[in-house]
Write a protein that holds these residues in place. Structure first.
Motif, PDB file in Angstrom:
ATOM      1  N   THR A  33      -8.981   2.719   5.975  1.00  0.00           N
ATOM      2  CA  THR A  33      -8.408   3.784   5.126  1.00  0.00           C
ATOM      3  C   THR A  33      -6.880   3.727   5.189  1.00  0.00           C
ATOM      4  O   THR A  33      -6.289   3.457   6.239  1.00  0.00           O
ATOM      5  CB  THR A  33      -8.842   5.203   5.567  1.00  0.00           C
ATOM      6  N   PHE A  34      -6.283   3.987   4.029  1.00  0.00           N
ATOM      7  CA  PHE A  34      -4.822   4.027   3.917  1.00  0.00           C
ATOM      8  C   PHE A  34      -4.400   5.483   3.728  1.00  0.00           C
ATOM      9  O   PHE A  34      -5.202   6.324   3.314  1.00  0.00           O
ATOM     10  CB  PHE A  34      -4.386   3.192   2.712  1.00  0.00           C
ATOM     11  N   ASP A  35      -3.087   5.729   3.974  1.00  0.00           N
ATOM     12  CA  ASP A  35      -2.633   7.131   3.902  1.00  0.00           C
ATOM     13  C   ASP A  35      -2.184   7.547   2.497  1.00  0.00           C
ATOM     14  O   ASP A  35      -1.736   8.674   2.291  1.00  0.00           O
ATOM     15  CB  ASP A  35      -1.514   7.403   4.928  1.00  0.00           C
ATOM     16  N   GLY A  36      -2.288   6.650   1.553  1.00  0.00           N
ATOM     17  CA  GLY A  36      -1.963   7.005   0.163  1.00  0.00           C
ATOM     18  C   GLY A  36      -0.485   6.836  -0.196  1.00  0.00           C
ATOM     19  O   GLY A  36      -0.111   6.920  -1.364  1.00  0.00           O
ATOM     20  N   LYS A  37       0.359   6.609   0.816  1.00  0.00           N
ATOM     21  CA  LYS A  37       1.797   6.437   0.556  1.00  0.00           C
ATOM     22  C   LYS A  37       2.037   5.165  -0.259  1.00  0.00           C
ATOM     23  O   LYS A  37       1.376   4.159  -0.035  1.00  0.00           O
ATOM     24  CB  LYS A  37       2.545   6.351   1.899  1.00  0.00           C
ATOM     25  N   LYS A  38       2.997   5.242  -1.197  1.00  0.00           N
ATOM     26  CA  LYS A  38       3.280   4.096  -2.068  1.00  0.00           C
ATOM     27  C   LYS A  38       4.190   3.086  -1.369  1.00  0.00           C
ATOM     28  O   LYS A  38       5.176   3.477  -0.734  1.00  0.00           O
ATOM     29  CB  LYS A  38       3.956   4.556  -3.362  1.00  0.00           C
ATOM     30  N   PRO A  83     -13.436   3.284   0.965  1.00  0.00           N
ATOM     31  CA  PRO A  83     -12.245   4.134   0.785  1.00  0.00           C
ATOM     32  C   PRO A  83     -10.938   3.371   0.578  1.00  0.00           C
ATOM     33  O   PRO A  83      -9.967   3.952   0.072  1.00  0.00           O
ATOM     34  CB  PRO A  83     -12.196   4.967   2.073  1.00  0.00           C
ATOM     35  N   GLN A  84     -10.914   2.101   0.949  1.00  0.00           N
ATOM     36  CA  GLN A  84      -9.673   1.326   0.763  1.00  0.00           C
ATOM     37  C   GLN A  84      -9.235   1.308  -0.705  1.00  0.00           C
ATOM     38  O   GLN A  84      -8.046   1.285  -1.021  1.00  0.00           O
ATOM     39  CB  GLN A  84      -9.863  -0.133   1.210  1.00  0.00           C
ATOM     40  N   SER A  91      -2.122   1.675  -1.722  1.00  0.00           N
ATOM     41  CA  SER A  91      -0.998   1.773  -2.661  1.00  0.00           C
ATOM     42  C   SER A  91      -1.211   0.796  -3.813  1.00  0.00           C
ATOM     43  O   SER A  91      -1.255   1.194  -4.979  1.00  0.00           O
ATOM     44  CB  SER A  91       0.308   1.455  -1.915  1.00  0.00           C
ATOM     45  N   HIS A  92      -1.356  -0.478  -3.489  1.00  0.00           N
ATOM     46  CA  HIS A  92      -1.565  -1.522  -4.490  1.00  0.00           C
ATOM     47  C   HIS A  92      -2.907  -2.209  -4.200  1.00  0.00           C
ATOM     48  O   HIS A  92      -3.104  -2.695  -3.082  1.00  0.00           O
ATOM     49  CB  HIS A  92      -0.470  -2.594  -4.408  1.00  0.00           C
ATOM     50  N   LEU A  93      -3.765  -2.247  -5.195  1.00  0.00           N
ATOM     51  CA  LEU A  93      -5.018  -2.997  -5.051  1.00  0.00           C
ATOM     52  C   LEU A  93      -4.842  -4.351  -5.743  1.00  0.00           C
ATOM     53  O   LEU A  93      -4.630  -4.410  -6.960  1.00  0.00           O
ATOM     54  CB  LEU A  93      -6.180  -2.236  -5.684  1.00  0.00           C
ATOM     55  N   PRO A 114      -6.583  -4.657  -0.836  1.00  0.00           N
ATOM     56  CA  PRO A 114      -5.795  -3.432  -0.913  1.00  0.00           C
ATOM     57  C   PRO A 114      -4.632  -3.515   0.075  1.00  0.00           C
ATOM     58  O   PRO A 114      -4.783  -4.035   1.181  1.00  0.00           O
ATOM     59  CB  PRO A 114      -6.783  -2.338  -0.522  1.00  0.00           C
ATOM     60  N   ILE A 115      -3.494  -2.992  -0.346  1.00  0.00           N
ATOM     61  CA  ILE A 115      -2.265  -3.023   0.465  1.00  0.00           C
ATOM     62  C   ILE A 115      -1.742  -1.593   0.591  1.00  0.00           C
ATOM     63  O   ILE A 115      -1.798  -0.830  -0.384  1.00  0.00           O
ATOM     64  CB  ILE A 115      -1.182  -3.866  -0.266  1.00  0.00           C
ATOM     65  N   GLY A 116      -1.193  -1.275   1.734  1.00  0.00           N
ATOM     66  CA  GLY A 116      -0.596   0.053   1.896  1.00  0.00           C
ATOM     67  C   GLY A 116      -0.275   0.309   3.351  1.00  0.00           C
ATOM     68  O   GLY A 116       0.036  -0.635   4.095  1.00  0.00           O
ATOM     69  N   TYR A 117      -0.348   1.589   3.718  1.00  0.00           N
ATOM     70  CA  TYR A 117      -0.063   1.996   5.100  1.00  0.00           C
ATOM     71  C   TYR A 117      -1.352   2.574   5.686  1.00  0.00           C
ATOM     72  O   TYR A 117      -1.927   3.518   5.128  1.00  0.00           O
ATOM     73  CB  TYR A 117       1.056   3.024   5.119  1.00  0.00           C
TER      74      TYR A 117
END
Ligand SMILES: Cc1cc2nc3c(=O)[nH]c(=O)nc-3n(C[C@H](O)[C@H](O)[C@H](O)COP(=O)(O)O)c2cc1C
Length: 191
Positions: free
Chosen positions: A15-20, A67-68, A73-75, A170-173
């Motif tokens: 899971t990522f925190d949704g931050k861009k 959920p990823q 942020s970017h898939l 998926p990429i993000g934090y």
């Protein structure tokens, strides 16, 4: 971060925190992916970048609602491109020697049917490797994913027949934490 740390600290984020991810950082990652190695340098990949929530939502059910897909942020949808001839022509225009171009065309002609897609998909995984390690090197998190329907993704993203979804990244934090790595012993892996 040195490469050994990158490899040991990277993990498949759930899971990522949704931050861009800022655009400049994403651009750096794009360069690391774009410069991946490929057989003959044919680079038979196209990578669809999905950032809008509506498209992510439409894709999620076709990836088991993992959920990823919706929290990143970017898939990145890594696709194999089976129109090898177009890429060879681009390489010719970029100055590849005539003999080399002829050899590439001969190679591509010999790759028929399923073998062509399988070959292109093998190259795609090298770009995926750059993506997951490159992301970590840039302070980002990622998850390589095959748990999705390539056919349904192609439909939602309206991809032409030669662009075949192969793997996701998926990429993000991350908003989860890595688990201890489970890997087979050196004596098993190397023989
Ligand atoms: C090609 C590929 C496909 C994968 N597909 C999924 C997936 O659909 N969902 C998921 O949560 N993890 C997926 N994983 C992550 C693996 O389960 C994970 O890499 C493995 O368990 C090792 O853990 P680590 O990457 O955290 O070290 C995939 C990994 C690879 C390389």
């Amino acid at each position: 971060m040195e490469f050994p740390q990158v490899v040991m600290q990277r993990y498949a984020t759930k899971t990522f925190d949704g931050k861009k991810v800022p655009q400049e950082k994403f651009a750096q990652l794009q360069e690391l992916i774009r410069n991946a190695a490929s057989s003959y340098n044919i680079q038979p990949w196209r990578i669809k970048v999905v950032t809008d929530d509506a498209t992510k939502k439409a894709l999620a059910p076709h990836a088991w609602n993992q959920p990823q897909i919706t929290t990143c942020s970017h898939l990145l949808v890594f696709c194999a491109d089976t129109e090898l001839e177009d890429n060879i022509d681009m390489l010719a225009k970029a100055g590849a020697p005539e003999q080399y171009v002829a050899a590439m065309h001969g190679f591509a002609e010999g790759l028929t049917g399923e073998r062509r897609l399988a070959w292109a998909q093998r190259q795609v995984y090298l770009a995926l490797g750059n993506a997951i390690n490159g992301a970590k090197a840039l302070g980002l998190d990622s998850c390589p994913m095959e748990g999705f329907s390539p056919e349904e993704f192609a439909k939602v993203l309206k991809l032409p027949a030669n662009i075949v979804p192969t793997t996701l990244c998926p990429i993000g934090y991350a908003s989860d934490a890595p688990k201890p790595k489970v890997r087979f012993p050196k004596e098993h892996v190397f023989f």
